[in-house]
Design a protein around this motif. Structure first.
Motif, PDB file in Angstrom:
ATOM      1  N   SER A  64       0.844  -1.207   0.000  1.00 27.12           N
ATOM      2  CA  SER A  64       0.000   0.000   0.000  1.00 27.12           C
ATOM      3  C   SER A  64       0.875   1.252   0.000  1.00 27.12           C
ATOM      4  N   GLU A 113      -8.280   4.101  -1.073  1.00 28.15           N
ATOM      5  CA  GLU A 113      -8.915   3.054  -0.260  1.00 28.15           C
ATOM      6  C   GLU A 113      -8.008   1.837  -0.148  1.00 28.15           C
ATOM      7  N   GLY A 122      -8.869  -1.078  10.660  1.00 28.65           N
ATOM      8  CA  GLY A 122      -8.131   0.018  10.038  1.00 28.65           C
ATOM      9  C   GLY A 122      -6.625  -0.107  10.167  1.00 28.65           C
ATOM     10  N   ALA A 144      -4.751   0.730   6.981  1.00 30.61           N
ATOM     11  CA  ALA A 144      -4.926   2.158   6.716  1.00 30.61           C
ATOM     12  C   ALA A 144      -4.023   3.007   7.612  1.00 30.61           C
ATOM     13  N   GLY A 161      -0.910   4.849   6.171  1.00 28.96           N
ATOM     14  CA  GLY A 161      -1.149   6.290   6.231  1.00 28.96           C
ATOM     15  C   GLY A 161      -0.012   7.020   6.936  1.00 28.96           C
ATOM     16  N   VAL A 210      -6.487   9.808   8.067  1.00 24.47           N
ATOM     17  CA  VAL A 210      -6.719   8.362   7.930  1.00 24.47           C
ATOM     18  C   VAL A 210      -8.102   8.066   8.511  1.00 24.47           C
ATOM     19  N   VAL A 227     -10.731   5.191   9.649  1.00 22.41           N
ATOM     20  CA  VAL A 227     -10.768   3.766  10.008  1.00 22.41           C
ATOM     21  C   VAL A 227     -12.100   3.421  10.674  1.00 22.41           C
ATOM     22  N   VAL A 230      -6.254   8.431   3.508  1.00 24.40           N
ATOM     23  CA  VAL A 230      -6.301   6.972   3.396  1.00 24.40           C
ATOM     24  C   VAL A 230      -7.576   6.491   4.083  1.00 24.40           C
ATOM     25  N   ALA A 266      -9.915   3.155   5.124  1.00 23.09           N
ATOM     26  CA  ALA A 266     -10.069   1.696   5.230  1.00 23.09           C
ATOM     27  C   ALA A 266     -11.414   1.334   4.613  1.00 23.09           C
TER      28      ALA A 266
END
Ligand code: F6P
Length: 324
Positions: free
Chosen positions: A147, A168, A175, A178, A182, A190, A192, A220, A222
């Motif tokens: 990611s 995503e 999360g 993420a 992130g 972020v 989550v 970012v 989740a």
């Protein structure tokens, strides 16, 4: 125990192969016969069970995916499916199981034990890192790094065009990917599922950034965030800000599930695979092998399923402070 079966189930995760290798070689080291079951509980039901030896796990420690293949079995959810699985386990003379997977896999193993008393030890294999009883799950570190690589690339183009990107990442109920990707990718926000992030707050943070001459912003998200997926969230934000901010959306999807496992995942998977087989041989059952504070521990399936592993507040606080 004379004969043990290993299988992978649920969403695959990089490092599962390293885990299978450790289970197989650990069993052989301890003089126990080991068989593989293909496609998780589906293979148990159809009888897709085959003998494994040391060479059947050669040259897989570095490979993503799972050589045993995986599935989310609908049939195992039914009593008829589990009965067929039990009959196959019995006809192969299997005394115990090693299940590599996540929440759904351990739920299945717990129900199966209550009905048929087949002892199982689990290894946490899921990119989501959402299992109580281990600091990290197999595949999570690789997924975060995948990611992160994507976020870095998106940041280049976001910066060139002075854009805001909603990215995503996976995590149905969690999360973890993420938050870690992130923080690593310097995200401004972020989102989550573990916490509520009001969209008004997202808008004000983005506008404030713009006022401070930020040339790009990354949010970012989740996939399991309570406000919806990244596209839903970006659309709501666009409605609120009009065309003042130039917004784009990228969904990373299953790219996070594949690829070469990181060193961390290979080592974690090897420790957990060996820990699981030795645990089963030492009488552990219906427990997951995990690593907590660098120690091997066993946690009852019921706790890994029911207890939540919260995201530390410090991490969310850090996103906010570091994006000033
Ligand atoms: O559990 C791992 C995971 O990758 C989740 O993050 C995601 O929501 C889900 O699996 C996707 O599952 P599938 O590959 O079955 O669509």
């Amino acid at each position: 125990m004379k004969k043990i079966a290993v299988f992978t189930s649920g969403g695959d995760a990089p490092g599962m192969n390293a885990c299978i290798r450790a289970v197989v070689r650990g069993a052989i080291y301890h003089g126990v016969e080991i068989v593989g079951i293909r496609r998780g509980y589906n293979g148990m039901i159809s009888g897709d069970i085959f003998p494994m030896d040391s060479r059947s796990v050669s040259n897989i420690v570095q490979r993503g995916g799972t050589v045993l293949k995986s599935a989310r079995s609908k049939e195992f959810v039914t009593p008829e499916g589990r009965k067929k699985a039990y009959e196959n386990i019995m006809s192969h003379g299997i005394d115990g199981l090693i299940a590599i997977g996540g929440n759904g896999t351990f739920t299945g193993a717990e129900i199966f034990y209550n009905e048929y008393q087949i002892p199982t030890v689990g290894c946490p294999g899921t990119i989501d890192n959402d299992l109580y009883g281990t600091d990290y799950t197999i595949g999570f570190d690789t997924a975060v790094n995948t990611s992160l690589e994507a976020i870095d690339k998106i940041r280049d183009t976001a910066d060139s065009h002075d854009r805001i990107f909603f990215i995503e990442v996976m995590g149905r109920d969690s999360g973890y990917i993420a938050i870690q990707s992130g923080i690593g990718g310097g995200a401004e926000i972020v989102m989550v599922p573990e916490t509520h992030t009001p969209l008004k707050k997202v808008v004000s943070t983005l506008k404030d950034g713009w006022k401070r001459q930020k040339s790009s912003s990354i949010v970012v998200v989740a996939e399991g965030d309570e406000a919806g997926n990244a596209t839903d969230i970006a659309n709501s934000i666009k409605e609120q800000v009009g065309d003042k901010l130039d917004i784009r959306v990228t969904t990373l999807g299953h790219i996070q599930r594949g690829g070469t496992p990181t060193a961390y995942d290979r080592i974690l998977a090897s420790r957990l695979g060996l820990g699981a087989i030795e645990g089963l041989l030492n009488g552990h059952k219906n427990e997951m092998a995990g690593i907590v504070n660098n120690e091997l521990v066993y946690t009852p399936f019921i706790d890994t399923i029911k207890k939540r592993k919260p995201i530390h507040d410090d991490l969310l606080r850090m996103v906010h402070i570091l994006s000033i």
